[in-house]
Design a protein around this motif. Structure first.
Motif, PDB file in Angstrom:
ATOM      1  N   ARG A 224    -106.595  -4.666 -19.156  1.00 56.97           N
ATOM      2  CA  ARG A 224    -107.433  -4.813 -17.969  1.00 56.97           C
ATOM      3  C   ARG A 224    -107.119  -6.145 -17.301  1.00 56.97           C
ATOM      4  NH1 ARG A 224    -112.242  -1.881 -17.588  1.00 56.97           N
ATOM      5  NH2 ARG A 224    -112.095  -2.590 -15.427  1.00 56.97           N
ATOM      6  N   ALA A 225    -107.330  -6.217 -15.991  1.00 60.66           N
ATOM      7  CA  ALA A 225    -107.168  -7.489 -15.285  1.00 60.66           C
ATOM      8  C   ALA A 225    -108.224  -8.485 -15.765  1.00 60.66           C
ATOM      9  CB  ALA A 225    -107.289  -7.270 -13.783  1.00 60.66           C
ATOM     10  N   LEU A 226    -107.896  -9.777 -15.706  1.00 55.74           N
ATOM     11  CA  LEU A 226    -108.768 -10.830 -16.209  1.00 55.74           C
ATOM     12  C   LEU A 226    -109.017 -11.882 -15.134  1.00 55.74           C
ATOM     13  CD1 LEU A 226    -106.960 -11.474 -19.621  1.00 55.74           C
ATOM     14  CD2 LEU A 226    -108.971 -10.018 -19.260  1.00 55.74           C
ATOM     15  N   ASP A 227    -110.207 -12.501 -15.187  1.00 57.46           N
ATOM     16  CA  ASP A 227    -110.522 -13.688 -14.387  1.00 57.46           C
ATOM     17  C   ASP A 227    -110.695 -14.842 -15.360  1.00 57.46           C
ATOM     18  OD1 ASP A 227    -110.787 -12.608 -11.634  1.00 57.46           O
ATOM     19  OD2 ASP A 227    -112.353 -11.398 -12.558  1.00 57.46           O
ATOM     20  N   ILE A 228    -109.796 -15.801 -15.305  1.00 56.08           N
ATOM     21  CA  ILE A 228    -109.779 -16.874 -16.287  1.00 56.08           C
ATOM     22  C   ILE A 228    -110.596 -18.075 -15.811  1.00 56.08           C
ATOM     23  CG2 ILE A 228    -108.334 -18.442 -17.620  1.00 56.08           C
ATOM     24  CD1 ILE A 228    -107.924 -15.538 -18.368  1.00 56.08           C
ATOM     25  N   LEU A 250    -110.817 -22.638 -10.961  1.00 56.23           N
ATOM     26  CA  LEU A 250    -111.245 -21.258 -10.766  1.00 56.23           C
ATOM     27  C   LEU A 250    -110.253 -20.559  -9.837  1.00 56.23           C
ATOM     28  CD1 LEU A 250    -115.096 -21.696 -10.342  1.00 56.23           C
ATOM     29  CD2 LEU A 250    -113.850 -20.968 -12.366  1.00 56.23           C
ATOM     30  N   GLY A 251    -110.274 -19.234  -9.870  1.00 56.89           N
ATOM     31  CA  GLY A 251    -109.436 -18.487  -8.938  1.00 56.89           C
ATOM     32  C   GLY A 251    -108.200 -17.880  -9.560  1.00 56.89           C
ATOM     33  N   THR A 252    -108.034 -17.979 -10.891  1.00 53.99           N
ATOM     34  CA  THR A 252    -106.872 -17.388 -11.543  1.00 53.99           C
ATOM     35  C   THR A 252    -107.223 -15.993 -12.040  1.00 53.99           C
ATOM     36  OG1 THR A 252    -106.064 -19.560 -12.230  1.00 53.99           O
ATOM     37  CG2 THR A 252    -105.156 -17.649 -13.368  1.00 53.99           C
ATOM     38  N   THR A 253    -106.612 -14.982 -11.438  1.00 50.48           N
ATOM     39  CA  THR A 253    -106.807 -13.597 -11.848  1.00 50.48           C
ATOM     40  C   THR A 253    -105.471 -13.060 -12.340  1.00 50.48           C
ATOM     41  OG1 THR A 253    -108.575 -13.264 -10.230  1.00 50.48           O
ATOM     42  CG2 THR A 253    -107.527 -11.298 -11.117  1.00 50.48           C
ATOM     43  N   LEU A 254    -105.464 -12.477 -13.525  1.00 44.43           N
ATOM     44  CA  LEU A 254    -104.229 -12.014 -14.151  1.00 44.43           C
ATOM     45  C   LEU A 254    -104.193 -10.496 -14.250  1.00 44.43           C
ATOM     46  CD1 LEU A 254    -103.626 -14.449 -17.162  1.00 44.43           C
ATOM     47  CD2 LEU A 254    -102.349 -14.313 -15.037  1.00 44.43           C
ATOM     48  N   GLU A 255    -103.133  -9.896 -13.718  1.00 41.30           N
ATOM     49  CA  GLU A 255    -102.885  -8.484 -13.933  1.00 41.30           C
ATOM     50  C   GLU A 255    -102.419  -8.256 -15.371  1.00 41.30           C
ATOM     51  OE1 GLU A 255    -101.173  -6.201 -10.277  1.00 41.30           O
ATOM     52  OE2 GLU A 255    -100.170  -8.148 -10.375  1.00 41.30           O
ATOM     53  N   VAL A 256    -102.366  -7.010 -15.776  1.00 44.24           N
ATOM     54  CA  VAL A 256    -101.862  -6.657 -17.094  1.00 44.24           C
ATOM     55  C   VAL A 256    -100.405  -7.117 -17.214  1.00 44.24           C
ATOM     56  CG1 VAL A 256    -101.359  -4.750 -18.660  1.00 44.24           C
ATOM     57  CG2 VAL A 256    -103.431  -4.709 -17.265  1.00 44.24           C
ATOM     58  N   ASN A 257    -100.060  -7.749 -18.328  1.00 50.07           N
ATOM     59  CA  ASN A 257     -98.721  -8.259 -18.628  1.00 50.07           C
ATOM     60  C   ASN A 257     -98.312  -9.455 -17.779  1.00 50.07           C
ATOM     61  OD1 ASN A 257     -98.240  -6.248 -20.609  1.00 50.07           O
ATOM     62  ND2 ASN A 257     -97.591  -4.803 -19.032  1.00 50.07           N
ATOM     63  N   ALA A 258     -99.212  -9.993 -16.975  1.00 45.62           N
ATOM     64  CA  ALA A 258     -98.875 -11.134 -16.127  1.00 45.62           C
ATOM     65  C   ALA A 258     -99.141 -12.446 -16.855  1.00 45.62           C
ATOM     66  CB  ALA A 258     -99.673 -11.082 -14.833  1.00 45.62           C
ATOM     67  N   SER A 259     -98.455 -13.499 -16.419  1.00 48.82           N
ATOM     68  CA  SER A 259     -98.655 -14.849 -16.939  1.00 48.82           C
ATOM     69  C   SER A 259     -98.906 -15.787 -15.772  1.00 48.82           C
ATOM     70  CB  SER A 259     -97.423 -15.325 -17.718  1.00 48.82           C
ATOM     71  OG  SER A 259     -97.144 -14.460 -18.792  1.00 48.82           O
ATOM     72  N   ALA A 260     -99.690 -16.837 -16.012  1.00 51.66           N
ATOM     73  CA  ALA A 260     -99.996 -17.787 -14.947  1.00 51.66           C
ATOM     74  C   ALA A 260    -100.402 -19.122 -15.534  1.00 51.66           C
ATOM     75  CB  ALA A 260    -101.116 -17.248 -14.054  1.00 51.66           C
TER      76      ALA A 260
END
Length: 345
Positions: A224-228, A250-260
């Motif tokens: 699932r997408a995440l809000d970190i 704030l403001g980092t949202t990660l799709e599945v398999n994404a890195s940031a």
């Protein structure tokens, strides 16, 4: 000719998808936004979710956004409200729209109907006038057709207010302010897919103006997408100093398999170190904490050496290897005794 200018930001207060930027009739902010003492005296238009799903009562994220898993052929409903803290009534349009995750940010799409989600969502009132200093409760219903395919969709319930047109020499300009509640909707049979993430490394640095900063690399390892979000504490610094907690950006949202990268900006008065840092990151019910020892570089706009994250795994590995070695030794002794016994016969 009238020109409509849509003023948006990608992420505002915790309860908002988009924070309204001040215009002649409206001011920035929304429910759960900045400290009221710092809000524009003309008031704000905000939107806020009033309930979470029954199986997510322990999920803080579900009280900010509509985060759910639904089987095809079923539906859910959510209560929300629109707030007007200005001194005049405001005409508000309410509608669903599609969204996307781009550059690790949750953003509305240019096309309101870019995915099926906008056609699955309905609100009980699409046009309303919110009196001054009041809240108006509303209800949204999401109906999933039997033919819906598996996967997560993104969207929002938007509340939009338009300022009066300002006439110019050749055209009139109209300011449009919009706030919204995010929707993360996973569709498919069975239960909610798991959510998880991993923190790989911490890198100390300094911003261009010399502020110490720590950047973490985060990987979405779930489905699932995440809000970190999160915070950092410092301890065991020079002279036994400690500091924090400092909030993660704030403001980092990660799709599945994404890195940031996720950054934590610290106090400029902190010495270079070394420091022991503890970073807690979370998304809803998922929490992970890592610790490391790091040293900040002295020059602005520079990065230091990435820190090795402290982990119990090396000790687990050592213990496992030791146990294996003992087992092999015991087995060798037994085989040796049997061989001697046979030779003695």
């Amino acid at each position: 000719m009238a020109v409509r200018i849509m003023l948006l930001s990608s992420m505002g207060a915790l309860t908002l998808l988009i924070s309204a930027i001040s215009a002649p009739a409206l001011a920035q902010g929304g429910s759960g936004g900045p400290d009221p003492s710092h809000r524009d005296s003309r008031g704000v238009i905000g939107i806020k979710l009033l309930e979470a799903s029954a199986n997510r009562r322990d999920d803080p994220r579900a009280y900010l956004y509509i985060v759910d898993h639904i089987n095809p052929g079923t539906k859910i409903s959510r209560r929300f409200e629109i707030e007007n803290t200005s001194n005049s009534p405001q005409h508000i349009s309410v509608y669903p729209g599609a969204a996307e995750i781009r550059d690790h940010k949750f953003l509305p799409t240019p096309d309101r109907d870019a995915n099926e989600l906008s056609s699955w969502v309905s609100v009980n009132r699409t046009e309303l006038v919110v009196p001054p200093h009041s809240n108006v409760p509303l209800k949204a219903t999401i109906t999933i057709p039997e033919s819906a395919t598996k996967g997560e969709r993104y969207g929002a319930i938007f509340a939009e207010a338009t300022s009066p047109s300002v006439s110019g020499s050749a055209r009139s300009v109209q300011m449009v302010n919009r706030v919204g509640i995010r929707i993360y909707l996973d569709v498919g049979p069975g239960g909610d897919p798991p959510s998880d993430f991993r923190i790989d490394r911490l890198t100390p640095g300094r911003t261009a103006d010399g502020m110490p900063v720590v950047q973490a690399t985060v990987h979405n390892t779930g489905q699932r997408a995440l809000d970190i979000s999160g915070k950092m504490r410092l301890s065991e610094g020079p002279g036994g100093l400690g500091a924090g907690p400092f909030p993660a950006q704030l403001g980092t949202t990660l799709e599945v398999n994404a890195s940031a990268p996720v950054a934590v900006v610290l106090d400029e008065r902190l010495p270079d170190g070394p420091w022991k840092v503890e970073l807690l990151l979370e998304s809803g019910r998922v929490h992970h904490t890592v610790t490391a020892t790091l040293l900040f570089p002295g020059k602005p706009a520079s990065w230091g050496i990435p820190a090795l994250i402290d982990s119990p795994w090396p000790w687990v590995l050592i213990t496992g290897l030791a146990a294996t070695a003992v087992a092999i030794l015991v087995l060798a002794l037994r085989l040796s005794r049997r061989r001697r016994s046979r030779l003695a016969r």
